[in-house]
Design an enzyme around this catalytic site. Structure first.
Site, PDB file in Angstrom:
ATOM      1  CG  ASN A   1      29.004  21.059  -0.646  1.00  0.00           C
ATOM      2  OD1 ASN A   1      29.116  21.977   0.166  1.00  0.00           O
ATOM      3  ND2 ASN A   1      29.749  20.990  -1.737  1.00  0.00           N
TER       4      ASN A   1
ATOM      5  NE  ARG B   1      24.735  19.580  -2.419  1.00  0.00           N
ATOM      6  CZ  ARG B   1      25.530  18.631  -2.848  1.00  0.00           C
ATOM      7  NH1 ARG B   1      25.647  17.516  -2.154  1.00  0.00           N
ATOM      8  NH2 ARG B   1      26.210  18.802  -3.940  1.00  0.00           N
TER       9      ARG B   1
ATOM     10  CE1 TYR C   1      22.816  15.662  -4.795  1.00  0.00           C
ATOM     11  CE2 TYR C   1      22.457  18.030  -4.721  1.00  0.00           C
ATOM     12  CZ  TYR C   1      23.151  16.944  -5.206  1.00  0.00           C
ATOM     13  OH  TYR C   1      24.171  17.115  -6.104  1.00  0.00           O
TER      14      TYR C   1
ATOM     15  CG  ASN D   1      27.776  10.443  -2.582  1.00  0.00           C
ATOM     16  OD1 ASN D   1      28.423  10.998  -3.472  1.00  0.00           O
ATOM     17  ND2 ASN D   1      26.503  10.735  -2.330  1.00  0.00           N
TER      18      ASN D   1
ATOM     19  CB  ALA E   1      32.022  18.137  -5.859  1.00  0.00           C
TER      20      ALA E   1
ATOM     21  CG  HIS F   1      32.073  14.782 -10.811  1.00  0.00           C
ATOM     22  ND1 HIS F   1      31.494  13.639 -11.322  1.00  0.00           N
ATOM     23  CD2 HIS F   1      31.156  15.298  -9.941  1.00  0.00           C
ATOM     24  CE1 HIS F   1      30.288  13.485 -10.785  1.00  0.00           C
ATOM     25  NE2 HIS F   1      30.060  14.474  -9.946  1.00  0.00           N
TER      26      HIS F   1
ATOM     27  CG  ASP G   1      46.576   8.242  -7.426  1.00  0.00           C
ATOM     28  OD1 ASP G   1      46.139   7.580  -8.388  1.00  0.00           O
ATOM     29  OD2 ASP G   1      47.331   9.228  -7.572  1.00  0.00           O
TER      30      ASP G   1
ATOM     31  CD  GLU H   1      30.916   6.236  -8.955  1.00  0.00           C
ATOM     32  OE1 GLU H   1      31.103   5.318  -9.792  1.00  0.00           O
ATOM     33  OE2 GLU H   1      31.020   7.443  -9.229  1.00  0.00           O
TER      34      GLU H   1
ATOM     35  CG  HIS I   1      26.917   9.380  -7.429  1.00  0.00           C
ATOM     36  ND1 HIS I   1      27.798  10.311  -6.921  1.00  0.00           N
ATOM     37  CD2 HIS I   1      27.653   8.529  -8.178  1.00  0.00           C
ATOM     38  CE1 HIS I   1      29.010  10.026  -7.364  1.00  0.00           C
ATOM     39  NE2 HIS I   1      28.950   8.949  -8.123  1.00  0.00           N
ATOM     40  CG  LEU I   2      22.163  11.123  -2.152  1.00  0.00           C
ATOM     41  CD1 LEU I   2      22.482  12.466  -1.508  1.00  0.00           C
ATOM     42  CD2 LEU I   2      21.165  10.362  -1.304  1.00  0.00           C
TER      43      LEU I   2
ATOM     44  NE  ARG J   1      22.783  16.853 -10.848  1.00  0.00           N
ATOM     45  CZ  ARG J   1      23.285  17.120  -9.636  1.00  0.00           C
ATOM     46  NH1 ARG J   1      23.594  16.108  -8.827  1.00  0.00           N
ATOM     47  NH2 ARG J   1      23.452  18.353  -9.235  1.00  0.00           N
TER      48      ARG J   1
ATOM     49  NE  ARG K   1      26.323  18.114 -11.194  1.00  0.00           N
ATOM     50  CZ  ARG K   1      26.769  18.730 -10.086  1.00  0.00           C
ATOM     51  NH1 ARG K   1      27.495  18.082  -9.202  1.00  0.00           N
ATOM     52  NH2 ARG K   1      26.465  19.986  -9.860  1.00  0.00           N
TER      53      ARG K   1
HETATM   54  C1  DQA Z   1      26.369  13.496  -5.783  1.00  0.00           C
HETATM   55  C2  DQA Z   1      26.457  13.932  -7.247  1.00  0.00           C
HETATM   56  C3  DQA Z   1      27.660  14.830  -7.469  1.00  0.00           C
HETATM   57  O1  DQA Z   1      27.739  15.234  -8.827  1.00  0.00           O
HETATM   58  C4  DQA Z   1      27.530  16.077  -6.609  1.00  0.00           C
HETATM   59  O2  DQA Z   1      28.682  16.890  -6.746  1.00  0.00           O
HETATM   60  C5  DQA Z   1      27.257  15.768  -5.188  1.00  0.00           C
HETATM   61  C6  DQA Z   1      26.350  14.683  -4.843  1.00  0.00           C
HETATM   62  C7  DQA Z   1      25.092  12.674  -5.514  1.00  0.00           C
HETATM   63  O3  DQA Z   1      25.028  12.056  -4.462  1.00  0.00           O
HETATM   64  O4  DQA Z   1      24.174  12.666  -6.331  1.00  0.00           O
HETATM   65  O5  DQA Z   1      27.708  16.494  -4.289  1.00  0.00           O
HETATM   66  O6  DQA Z   1      27.482  12.673  -5.490  1.00  0.00           O
END
Ligand code: DQA
Length: 146
Positions: free
Chosen positions: A10, A17, A22, A73, A76, A79, A86, A97, A99-100, A106, A110
């Protein structure tokens, strides 16, 4: 130095979105943002996005022996995906790692991250700048190795 930036499901819909979460910039803008930064830092960088867990696993496996760090990133799949965890454990490539948003502030579902179990560090809540922070960190930490 060679960095792989990997984006999960996504994220191709950025802009459309949930823009209140985002932002209104699209995925092409994110690609340009990270490529421009790579140019500025003088590093090699590949960026991919997939909506499919197995494709992300394949990309991680293919990075073995070729990439110095992964900026991930997993969206989803962060989680849910033991398969991605693995794969990361198998290749032992340092992972940042990204995340935006700030997933832990949230919904409850998550709060768990499989990626953080192997990640060097998590960069979140800063929109596109989360990627910049992660890339700069990776260059600083792993870019000077022989
Ligand atoms: C995300 C946060 C995740 O929880 C979510 O499912 C995403 C985007 C973020 O970049 O904030 O698709 O990874």
């Amino acid at each position: 130095m060679n960095i792989l930036v990997l984006n999960g499901p996504n994220l191709n819909l950025l802009g459309l979105r949930e823009p209140e979460l985002y932002g209104d910039r699209n995925y092409a803008a994110l690609e340009k943002f990270v490529r421009d930064l790579a140019g500025e830092l003088g590093i090699e960088l590949e960026i991919h996005q997939s909506n499919h867990e197995g494709v992300l696993v394949d990309k991680i496996q293919a990075a073995y022996g070729k990439v110095d760090a992964i900026v991930l990133n997993a969206a989803a799949y962060t989680h849910t995906s033991v398969a991605i965890l693995d794969a990361l454990k198998a290749v032992k490539i340092p992972v940042m790692e990204v995340h935006l948003t700030e997933p832990k502030s949230r919904e409850d579902f998550r709060r768990r991250s499989f990626v953080e179990l192997v990640a060097e560090k998590t960069f979140s809540g800063r929109g596109f700048d989360s990627y910049a922070d992660a890339i700069r960190y990776a260059v600083e930490k792993y870019g000077k190795r022989a």
